[in-house]
Motif scaffolding. Structure first.
Motif, PDB file in Angstrom:
ATOM      1  N   VAL A   5      10.102  -0.591 103.044  1.00 50.83           N
ATOM      2  CA  VAL A   5      10.002  -0.539 101.583  1.00 50.83           C
ATOM      3  C   VAL A   5       9.593  -1.910 101.046  1.00 50.83           C
ATOM      4  CG1 VAL A   5      11.229  -0.091  99.420  1.00 50.83           C
ATOM      5  CG2 VAL A   5      11.648   1.368 101.415  1.00 50.83           C
ATOM      6  N   GLU A   6      10.113  -2.958 101.635  1.00 50.11           N
ATOM      7  CA  GLU A   6       9.726  -4.315 101.228  1.00 50.11           C
ATOM      8  C   GLU A   6       8.239  -4.544 101.483  1.00 50.11           C
ATOM      9  OE1 GLU A   6      10.256  -7.651  99.273  1.00 50.11           O
ATOM     10  OE2 GLU A   6      11.982  -6.380  99.688  1.00 50.11           O
ATOM     11  N   ILE A  11       2.641  -4.796  99.279  1.00 51.90           N
ATOM     12  CA  ILE A  11       1.310  -4.194  99.158  1.00 51.90           C
ATOM     13  C   ILE A  11       0.997  -3.910  97.689  1.00 51.90           C
ATOM     14  CG2 ILE A  11      -0.061  -2.128  99.679  1.00 51.90           C
ATOM     15  CD1 ILE A  11       1.494  -2.060 102.407  1.00 51.90           C
ATOM     16  N   LEU A  12       1.948  -3.325  96.975  1.00 43.13           N
ATOM     17  CA  LEU A  12       1.733  -3.019  95.559  1.00 43.13           C
ATOM     18  C   LEU A  12       1.497  -4.290  94.754  1.00 43.13           C
ATOM     19  CD1 LEU A  12       4.415  -0.232  94.944  1.00 43.13           C
ATOM     20  CD2 LEU A  12       1.973   0.051  95.385  1.00 43.13           C
ATOM     21  N   GLU A  13       2.240  -5.347  95.065  1.00 42.90           N
ATOM     22  CA  GLU A  13       2.057  -6.617  94.361  1.00 42.90           C
ATOM     23  C   GLU A  13       0.688  -7.220  94.664  1.00 42.90           C
ATOM     24  OE1 GLU A  13       5.560  -8.723  95.667  1.00 42.90           O
ATOM     25  OE2 GLU A  13       6.771  -7.909  94.012  1.00 42.90           O
ATOM     26  N   ALA A  14       0.241  -7.089  95.904  1.00 44.60           N
ATOM     27  CA  ALA A  14      -1.086  -7.596  96.265  1.00 44.60           C
ATOM     28  C   ALA A  14      -2.174  -6.797  95.548  1.00 44.60           C
ATOM     29  CB  ALA A  14      -1.274  -7.530  97.782  1.00 44.60           C
ATOM     30  N   GLN A  64      -0.391   4.185 104.728  1.00 42.81           N
ATOM     31  CA  GLN A  64       0.274   4.061 106.032  1.00 42.81           C
ATOM     32  C   GLN A  64       1.759   3.719 105.863  1.00 42.81           C
ATOM     33  OE1 GLN A  64      -1.045   4.809 109.152  1.00 42.81           O
ATOM     34  NE2 GLN A  64       1.146   4.745 109.564  1.00 42.81           N
ATOM     35  N   ALA A  65       2.056   2.821 104.943  1.00 38.72           N
ATOM     36  CA  ALA A  65       3.459   2.457 104.706  1.00 38.72           C
ATOM     37  C   ALA A  65       4.252   3.671 104.218  1.00 38.72           C
ATOM     38  CB  ALA A  65       3.560   1.319 103.701  1.00 38.72           C
ATOM     39  N   LEU A  66       3.671   4.433 103.308  1.00 43.39           N
ATOM     40  CA  LEU A  66       4.355   5.635 102.802  1.00 43.39           C
ATOM     41  C   LEU A  66       4.530   6.674 103.905  1.00 43.39           C
ATOM     42  CD1 LEU A  66       2.677   5.921  99.299  1.00 43.39           C
ATOM     43  CD2 LEU A  66       5.118   5.547  99.742  1.00 43.39           C
ATOM     44  N   THR A  67       3.546   6.804 104.780  1.00 43.12           N
ATOM     45  CA  THR A  67       3.657   7.728 105.911  1.00 43.12           C
ATOM     46  C   THR A  67       4.781   7.291 106.842  1.00 43.12           C
ATOM     47  OG1 THR A  67       1.300   8.257 105.782  1.00 43.12           O
ATOM     48  CG2 THR A  67       2.412   8.735 107.867  1.00 43.12           C
ATOM     49  N   GLU A  94      19.001  -1.803  94.247  1.00 44.30           N
ATOM     50  CA  GLU A  94      18.295  -3.086  94.232  1.00 44.30           C
ATOM     51  C   GLU A  94      16.841  -2.913  94.684  1.00 44.30           C
ATOM     52  OE1 GLU A  94      18.595  -7.192  96.669  1.00 44.30           O
ATOM     53  OE2 GLU A  94      20.455  -6.532  95.705  1.00 44.30           O
ATOM     54  N   ILE A  95      16.645  -2.255  95.810  1.00 47.00           N
ATOM     55  CA  ILE A  95      15.280  -2.046  96.313  1.00 47.00           C
ATOM     56  C   ILE A  95      14.544  -1.032  95.441  1.00 47.00           C
ATOM     57  CG2 ILE A  95      15.830  -0.273  98.022  1.00 47.00           C
ATOM     58  CD1 ILE A  95      13.357  -3.136  98.567  1.00 47.00           C
TER      59      ILE A  95
END
Length: 120
Positions: A5-6, A11-14, A64-67, A94-95
């Motif tokens: 998740v981190e 990835i989302l921030e990038a 890929q991360a979500l998978t 928190e996460i």
């Protein structure tokens, strides 16, 4: 799973940073179009293409991360999305909050960029 998740948050921030860069290009493009500066327009277009390529790469990483997260959670039969994952993280506030902020910031920045793009 927390590390997955981190990674997704990163990835989302990038992705958001790339959209911010594209927003800057759109703002410059408006001035370039007004001045009819063809060489500057070509340069901005090339930079936009590079940023677009970056977005595709980050999108692939996000999928890929979500998978991977879906597999860990045993949710492989359904399509995992960031929003669905946020809902599933209700026992980890928190996460969940970090992911929600990253998603919301990305959406806001992408919408701003799209609005500027439509103006040009």
């Amino acid at each position: 799973m927390a590390s997955l998740v981190e990674e997704l948050v990163n990835i989302l921030e990038a992705e958001q940073k790339v959209y911010e860069t594209l927003t800057g290009y759109e703002e410059k493009k408006k001035d370039v179009l007004i001045r009819a500066d063809v060489p500057a327009l070509e340069e901005i277009t090339n930079l936009e293409q590079l940023a677009g390529d970056e977005l595709i790469a980050y999108s692939n990483k996000q999928v890929q991360a979500l998978t991977d997260i879906a597999t860990v959670l045993g949710k492989t039969e359904e399509k995992m999305t960031v929003t669905r994952l946020i809902d599933l993280l209700d026992t980890q506030p928190e996460i969940q909050k970090k992911l929600t902020i990253a998603r919301d910031n990305l959406i806001e920045t992408a919408n701003k960029m799209q609005s500027l793009n439509e103006q040009n």
